[in-house]
Design an enzyme around this catalytic site. Sequence first.
Site, PDB file in Angstrom:
ATOM      1  N   HIS A  27      39.942  37.742  35.275  1.00 58.73           N
ATOM      2  CA  HIS A  27      39.591  36.458  35.882  1.00 58.73           C
ATOM      3  C   HIS A  27      40.230  36.318  37.265  1.00 58.73           C
ATOM      4  O   HIS A  27      39.563  35.958  38.242  1.00 58.73           O
ATOM      5  CB  HIS A  27      40.062  35.339  34.954  1.00 58.73           C
ATOM      6  CG  HIS A  27      39.751  33.958  35.427  1.00 58.73           C
ATOM      7  ND1 HIS A  27      38.690  33.230  34.942  1.00 58.73           N
ATOM      8  CD2 HIS A  27      40.370  33.162  36.335  1.00 58.73           C
ATOM      9  CE1 HIS A  27      38.660  32.045  35.530  1.00 58.73           C
ATOM     10  NE2 HIS A  27      39.676  31.976  36.386  1.00 58.73           N
ATOM     11  N   GLU A  28      41.511  36.611  37.343  1.00 56.25           N
ATOM     12  CA  GLU A  28      42.228  36.452  38.610  1.00 56.25           C
ATOM     13  C   GLU A  28      41.884  37.538  39.621  1.00 56.25           C
ATOM     14  O   GLU A  28      41.907  37.298  40.830  1.00 56.25           O
ATOM     15  CB  GLU A  28      43.739  36.429  38.350  1.00 56.25           C
ATOM     16  CG  GLU A  28      44.198  35.277  37.495  1.00 56.25           C
ATOM     17  CD  GLU A  28      43.746  33.931  38.033  1.00 56.25           C
ATOM     18  OE1 GLU A  28      43.737  33.757  39.269  1.00 56.25           O
ATOM     19  OE2 GLU A  28      43.384  33.066  37.227  1.00 56.25           O
TER      20      GLU A  28
END
Length: 451
Positions: A146-147
Amino acid sequence: MIPIPVVVCVLGGWCAVYLADTLLKSSSSLKASYEDWLLTYGLSISPFHMRWQTALFNRQFYSWGRWKPKFLYLWFSVGMVFGIVAMFGSVILLGKTLMQTLTQMLTEAPRAQNDRMLQVVVPGVNLPVSQLTYFFSAILISGVIHEVGHGVAAIREQVRFNGFGIFIFIVYPGAFVDLFTTHLQLISPVQQLRIFCAGVWHNFVLGVASFMVLFLLPAILFPFYYTGVGALVTEVAEDSPANGPRGLFVGDLVTNLQDCPVYNVEDWNSCLGDISEKSQVGYCVSAATLQQLSFPTRVYRRLDGTVECCNNSSLTDICFSYSNKLDSHLYACLPARKVIEASKVCRTNMDCQKDFVPSFCVTPSLENQTRLIRVKHPPHIDMLYVGHPMHLQYTVSLSSFVPRQNFLSIDLPVVIETFCKYLISLSGALAVINAVPCFALDAHHSKSCNI
């Protein structure tokens, strides 16, 4: 319930960490060196929260963010569209889940919980302790992916990337990226939207990739494992009713449950579900055999209305019911294995008429929800299980993959399957939650995009 030793270890560990941090920061002689050490390694500690930030991966992030700019522009533009659609979809899904929860609370209908797509997972409560490794690993990987999406998209949009980090909140791991706020505020809203939607988009892609691996796993493992021949037993719980000298053992291959063929784990679950929902099957026994095996018994009714005709201390005999032309309620206490072995499964006496030999369809007279199940696992003798079918399902672990060589692990396919399922569930849940237009999530402007 969460095991008490686990709770004690978690609370005790955090108390020890926070106490040590407080003492070191309060010490006049150690405070400066300790704070310098925290700053050097990018560590920060607060109650039940610890995080680590580093610039070690900045070069790698910049390399990814500058790779094929046109492709990345298209990639994150698609992600932006997906994020906008996902925002509305997540609001609808969360609203539906809320309504189902409220309906369940008001009507006290436990079945409503099974229809919900989203569930709150609490380790030790509705998540087995044995699954914690999968759970936390999937959370961490989903958070990192996600990051990475946020970080690469930010670099693609010319936003300065300060660093990447990992945190632990109580026991839950996560990740974050630190972006330069001024640059983030100067770019256009569309560029900002590409950055904010990148995390949700990458979680969706991770879920799809995990699903593809899960779907193609039989083909991927084909050189080492074959499928479609039965369900391989990988674990039998110590308190399982299938445990015993004539029960199931690790490495056994289950091929049939009653007259229901088993080619994989899905068939095993489906057969047990059918057996649980349908009435108990009977077995064809000739009149001569029935007369030879039966002996005088006393019939009495249980509290649930079913009939028992055997001595309660008997471990091999079962009460069977049958009917003839004169009486439809006859009972006989018979040795279960002799009756079932080499017998045809039946529902009525008509199923047993063959070669003009008088035969009866004898059905086990058992308590409600209890079933007599014949489990075939050649070359071993058949296991005769008496109990609730779901107890057998919950206490026996199986795999659809059978090793081609003895040195291959029977657990490896199960580990891959389970991990892929957790990635699909948790990465999807992360995408749904972050797509909600809510404070501190991806739809909200903040100094760093984190989860």
